[in-house]
Design a protein around this motif. Structure first.
Motif, PDB file in Angstrom:
ATOM      1  N   THR A  54       0.819  -1.220   0.000  1.00 15.13           N
ATOM      2  CA  THR A  54       0.000   0.000   0.000  1.00 15.13           C
ATOM      3  C   THR A  54       0.851   1.268   0.000  1.00 15.13           C
ATOM      4  N   TYR A  55       2.164   1.139   0.210  1.00 15.15           N
ATOM      5  CA  TYR A  55       2.968   2.362   0.373  1.00 15.15           C
ATOM      6  C   TYR A  55       3.072   3.153  -0.932  1.00 15.15           C
ATOM      7  N   ILE A  56       2.873   2.447  -2.076  1.00 18.08           N
ATOM      8  CA  ILE A  56       2.636   3.172  -3.333  1.00 18.08           C
ATOM      9  C   ILE A  56       1.123   3.070  -3.522  1.00 18.08           C
ATOM     10  N   ILE A  90       6.390  -3.693 -13.009  1.00 27.21           N
ATOM     11  CA  ILE A  90       7.554  -4.561 -12.795  1.00 27.21           C
ATOM     12  C   ILE A  90       8.236  -4.310 -11.446  1.00 27.21           C
ATOM     13  N   GLN A  91       8.189  -3.065 -10.981  1.00 25.69           N
ATOM     14  CA  GLN A  91       8.809  -2.678  -9.698  1.00 25.69           C
ATOM     15  C   GLN A  91      10.241  -3.197  -9.588  1.00 25.69           C
ATOM     16  N   SER A  92      10.560  -3.847  -8.473  1.00 28.39           N
ATOM     17  CA  SER A  92      11.947  -4.269  -8.239  1.00 28.39           C
ATOM     18  C   SER A  92      12.448  -5.314  -9.213  1.00 28.39           C
ATOM     19  N   LEU A  93      11.532  -5.942  -9.933  1.00 29.28           N
ATOM     20  CA  LEU A  93      11.985  -6.951 -10.896  1.00 29.28           C
ATOM     21  C   LEU A  93      12.755  -6.308 -12.040  1.00 29.28           C
ATOM     22  N   VAL A 141      18.661  -3.872  -3.811  1.00 29.24           N
ATOM     23  CA  VAL A 141      17.876  -3.024  -2.909  1.00 29.24           C
ATOM     24  C   VAL A 141      17.726  -1.652  -3.574  1.00 29.24           C
ATOM     25  N   ASN A 142      16.757  -0.857  -3.097  1.00 32.56           N
ATOM     26  CA  ASN A 142      16.465   0.409  -3.774  1.00 32.56           C
ATOM     27  C   ASN A 142      17.693   1.281  -3.941  1.00 32.56           C
ATOM     28  N   ALA A 143      18.486   1.427  -2.858  1.00 33.58           N
ATOM     29  CA  ALA A 143      19.647   2.323  -2.914  1.00 33.58           C
ATOM     30  C   ALA A 143      20.569   1.912  -4.064  1.00 33.58           C
ATOM     31  N   SER A 185       1.931   7.925  -8.995  1.00 33.16           N
ATOM     32  CA  SER A 185       1.647   7.547  -7.610  1.00 33.16           C
ATOM     33  C   SER A 185       2.949   7.362  -6.829  1.00 33.16           C
ATOM     34  N   GLU A 186       3.910   6.691  -7.444  1.00 31.86           N
ATOM     35  CA  GLU A 186       5.170   6.455  -6.730  1.00 31.86           C
ATOM     36  C   GLU A 186       5.981   7.741  -6.633  1.00 31.86           C
ATOM     37  N   SER A 187       5.972   8.504  -7.707  1.00 34.26           N
ATOM     38  CA  SER A 187       6.761   9.737  -7.725  1.00 34.26           C
ATOM     39  C   SER A 187       6.255  10.703  -6.633  1.00 34.26           C
ATOM     40  N   ARG A 192      10.937   8.247   0.702  1.00 36.28           N
ATOM     41  CA  ARG A 192      12.014   7.426   1.261  1.00 36.28           C
ATOM     42  C   ARG A 192      13.111   7.212   0.206  1.00 36.28           C
ATOM     43  N   ASN A 193      12.706   6.955  -1.030  1.00 36.17           N
ATOM     44  CA  ASN A 193      13.703   6.815  -2.088  1.00 36.17           C
ATOM     45  C   ASN A 193      14.444   8.137  -2.314  1.00 36.17           C
ATOM     46  N   ARG A 194      13.724   9.264  -2.156  1.00 37.34           N
ATOM     47  CA  ARG A 194      14.389  10.566  -2.282  1.00 37.34           C
ATOM     48  C   ARG A 194      15.446  10.709  -1.192  1.00 37.34           C
ATOM     49  N   THR A 216      13.767   8.681 -13.510  1.00 31.86           N
ATOM     50  CA  THR A 216      14.008   7.518 -14.388  1.00 31.86           C
ATOM     51  C   THR A 216      13.754   6.228 -13.622  1.00 31.86           C
ATOM     52  N   TYR A 217      14.222   6.185 -12.377  1.00 37.23           N
ATOM     53  CA  TYR A 217      14.031   4.982 -11.555  1.00 37.23           C
ATOM     54  C   TYR A 217      12.540   4.704 -11.344  1.00 37.23           C
ATOM     55  N   PHE A 218      11.755   5.760 -11.041  1.00 37.49           N
ATOM     56  CA  PHE A 218      10.311   5.554 -10.818  1.00 37.49           C
ATOM     57  C   PHE A 218       9.646   5.061 -12.101  1.00 37.49           C
ATOM     58  N   MET A 268      15.980 -11.589  -2.828  1.00 38.35           N
ATOM     59  CA  MET A 268      14.682 -11.773  -2.169  1.00 38.35           C
ATOM     60  C   MET A 268      14.599 -10.985  -0.855  1.00 38.35           C
ATOM     61  N   TYR A 269      15.089  -9.737  -0.897  1.00 35.77           N
ATOM     62  CA  TYR A 269      15.043  -8.864   0.275  1.00 35.77           C
ATOM     63  C   TYR A 269      15.725  -9.550   1.466  1.00 35.77           C
ATOM     64  N   ASP A 270      15.144  -9.397   2.658  1.00 28.48           N
ATOM     65  CA  ASP A 270      15.781  -9.989   3.842  1.00 28.48           C
ATOM     66  C   ASP A 270      15.381 -11.459   4.034  1.00 28.48           C
ATOM     67  N   GLY A 286       9.326  -8.456  -6.336  1.00 27.59           N
ATOM     68  CA  GLY A 286       8.984  -7.039  -6.336  1.00 27.59           C
ATOM     69  C   GLY A 286       7.701  -6.791  -5.582  1.00 27.59           C
ATOM     70  N   VAL A 287       7.494  -5.538  -5.173  1.00 33.87           N
ATOM     71  CA  VAL A 287       6.350  -5.240  -4.295  1.00 33.87           C
ATOM     72  C   VAL A 287       4.992  -5.363  -4.981  1.00 33.87           C
ATOM     73  N   SER A 288       4.967  -5.414  -6.293  1.00 40.82           N
ATOM     74  CA  SER A 288       3.663  -5.594  -6.943  1.00 40.82           C
ATOM     75  C   SER A 288       3.245  -7.058  -6.911  1.00 40.82           C
TER      76      SER A 288
HETATM   77  N1  GLU Z   1       9.413   1.076  -6.915  1.00 37.51           N
HETATM   78  C1  GLU Z   1       9.532   0.402  -5.656  1.00 37.51           C
HETATM   79  C2  GLU Z   1      10.331   1.237  -4.698  1.00 37.51           C
HETATM   80  O1  GLU Z   1      11.341   1.789  -5.086  1.00 37.51           O
HETATM   81  C3  GLU Z   1      10.182  -0.908  -5.868  1.00 37.51           C
HETATM   82  C4  GLU Z   1      10.306  -1.677  -4.609  1.00 37.51           C
HETATM   83  C5  GLU Z   1      10.269  -3.152  -4.778  1.00 37.51           C
HETATM   84  O2  GLU Z   1       9.613  -3.678  -5.671  1.00 37.51           O
HETATM   85  O3  GLU Z   1      10.952  -3.810  -3.975  1.00 37.51           O
HETATM   86  O4  GLU Z   1       9.966   1.396  -3.564  1.00 37.51           O
END
Ligand code: GLU
Length: 479
Positions: A54-56, A90-93, A141-143, A185-187, A192-194, A216-218, A268-270, A286-288
């Motif tokens: 829900t964060y996006i 696609i998000q993180s994928l 990871v995002n960073a 929506s994400e932009s 947090r990404n900013r 570009t990332y968004f 796969m994150y943590d 990815g989060v979607s």
């Molecule tokens: N666009 C998402 C973000 O930067 C991707 C996160 C994800 O899928 O892990 O927060």
């Protein structure tokens, strides 16, 4: 994108019978693969756990019942089950594929100067940077992904994004589009990404313009794909960088090895460690709710189901991918089966069927001294264990001749490949044997010249046998 039926791309792209590639006049045998996939889909369809991201805000509208599974073989065949043609962002994928593009553009050393390759053990939006270098831990990871995006070549930000969109499409096998609503929506909510990007700019890890790179990332994260697309994208990684459907060389093979390594340790994150333990495959989620997973050299998997577990991985996708890995025995640490023995024939000339045109006297003589010609027929790939088997098998070569002269026929016609170390060991074997008066000849109908320095190469076993026997008979006559 799930939950955005207004999107012009929201309709399934492929209206054909789901799951089954149409092969007019076929026996339908390949349907068995689609059936196996359907059974896994069926097993987890009712696993109704987890929560949709829900964060996006736009992602929160996703339909939690959606569940698609697709498998693309390195042959280019695609099998699907469930909602494999429903588009979602696609998000993180996007991260492994943009990482691949950055590696193609800049090479490994330059990319690693800006982003590490260490699992962070933290969530996707972790803000921890290396205390000494200021680098983000890894590109998954995002960073790290924001830095990776900034490393893609492009004279302008538009051009950089165009190249990213193009390569994602090349991996998928057709042009892709951005979901404008998710992007906005994400932009609008991506503080947090900013924060991460500005922090990295302050440490020097991110050298480009912060807002432009984030934009570009968004957009990269808002590219629409389906589970079917993801399967082809991951099959391209499984296939050494060549898209198995279009045949396009998208990235170099070595780049796929680097990308898959980072996916295996950090995709796969943590949950990356436990994922590798359980599924034993390179993967990215990815989060979607999407997930890609790669059976290297075999196939790519694309899965989609929006509800996520506490670590941000799609509940149904993780369960189904782990089950597929288990059923197909895909775990990376699984001891490779030697399904065929390295040596399928190990014999000597006195035991071979005699060649046509041999005189009775020659046949008699060959029975007496034929053990001076040894035969080793090798099959499969010659890697370390196979090379060791061959070396051990020639430790004691018999010689009935007082001169000690001997022959070795290495029949390589069923040898598929000799790895670098295997070739090195076998070349060492050839020169050692030659130093001891052993004549080494190779049989290879494909004339691949797998072993340099041998006395002779023949395209058929018979020719090799005749050549060695003629020399043996000559040497035996001199005795
Ligand atoms: N666009 C998402 C973000 O930067 C991707 C996160 C994800 O899928 O892990 O927060």
């Amino acid at each position: 994108m799930a939950g955005s039926p207004q999107s012009p791309s929201a309709a399934p792209r492929d209206p054909g019978a789901p799951g089954r590639p149409a092969h007019p006049g076929s026996t339908g045998a390949s349907d068995l693969i689609a059936d196996a996939l359907a059974a896994v889909h069926e097993a987890f369809r009712d696993l109704d756990e987890g929560t949709v991201a829900t964060y996006i805000p736009e992602l929160a509208t996703a339909d939690r019942a959606l569940f698609g599974v697709a498998l693309a073989g390195v042959t280019g065949s695609i099998y699907t089950a469930g909602d494999a043609d429903v588009p979602f962002t696609i998000q993180s994928l996007s991260k492994p594929f943009v990482f691949a593009l950055a590696l193609m553009d800049r090479g490994l050393a330059e990319v690693l100067a800006h982003v590490g390759a260490e699992p962070s053990g933290e969530g996707f939006s972790s803000i921890r940077l290396d205390p000494v270098t200021g680098r983000p831990p890894n590109p998954m990871v995002n960073a790290g992904a924001i830095v990776t995006t900034s490393l893609v070549h492009g004279a302008t930000e538009e051009e950089r994004f165009a190249r990213i969109l193009h390569v994602l499409g090349a991996f998928a096998g057709h042009p892709l589009e951005v979901d404008g609503r998710v992007y906005v929506s994400e932009s609008e909510t991506g503080d947090r990404n900013r924060a991460i990007a500005y922090l990295m700019h302050s440490t020097g890890a991110l050298a480009s313009d912060v807002e432009a790179t984030l934009d570009t990332y968004f957009r990269q994260c808002s590219v629409l794909v389906t589970a079917r697309d993801l399967a082809v994208m991951s099959a391209t990684l499984a296939n050494g960088g060549v898209n198995p459907v279009t045949g396009e060389h998208v990235v170099d093979e070595v780049v796929t090895e680097w990308v898959l390594s980072v996916m295996a340790t950090s995709g796969m994150y943590d949950y990356a460690g436990e994922w590798l333990l359980r599924a034993g495959l390179p993967a990215k989620s990815g989060v979607s709710g999407g997930l890609v997973s790669v059976g290297v050299g075999q196939f790519g998997l694309g899965l989609f189901s929006p509800p996520l577990d506490a670590r941000g991985n799609s509940v149904r996708s993780v369960a189904a991918a782990q089950e597929i890995s288990r059923q197909f025995d895909l775990h990376l640490m699984h001891r490779p089966d030697r399904d065929v023995p390295t040596l399928y024939r190990s014999t000597r000339a006195d035991r071979l069927r005699h060649l046509a045109h041999r005189t009775p006297a020659q046949i008699l003589r060959l029975r007496e001294v034929g053990s001076a010609i040894s035969v080793r027929a090798v099959q499969g790939t010659v890697e370390f264990a196979a090379a060791e088997t061959i070396l051990r098998s020639v430790d004691d070569l018999p010689s009935p001749l007082p001169s000690g002269e001997r022959w070795l026929i290495l029949d390589l016609h069923r040898t598929s490949r000799v790895v670098t170390l295997g070739a090195q060991l076998l070349r060492g074997l050839v020169s050692r044997l030659q130093g001891q008066g052993v004549h080494v000849v190779v049989v290879d109908p494909f004339e691949r010249r797998l072993l340099a320095g041998v006395d002779h190469e023949f395209t058929s076993f018979e020719h090799a046998q005749r050549w060695c026997e003629d020399r043996l008979l000559e040497a035996a006559r001199a005795v």
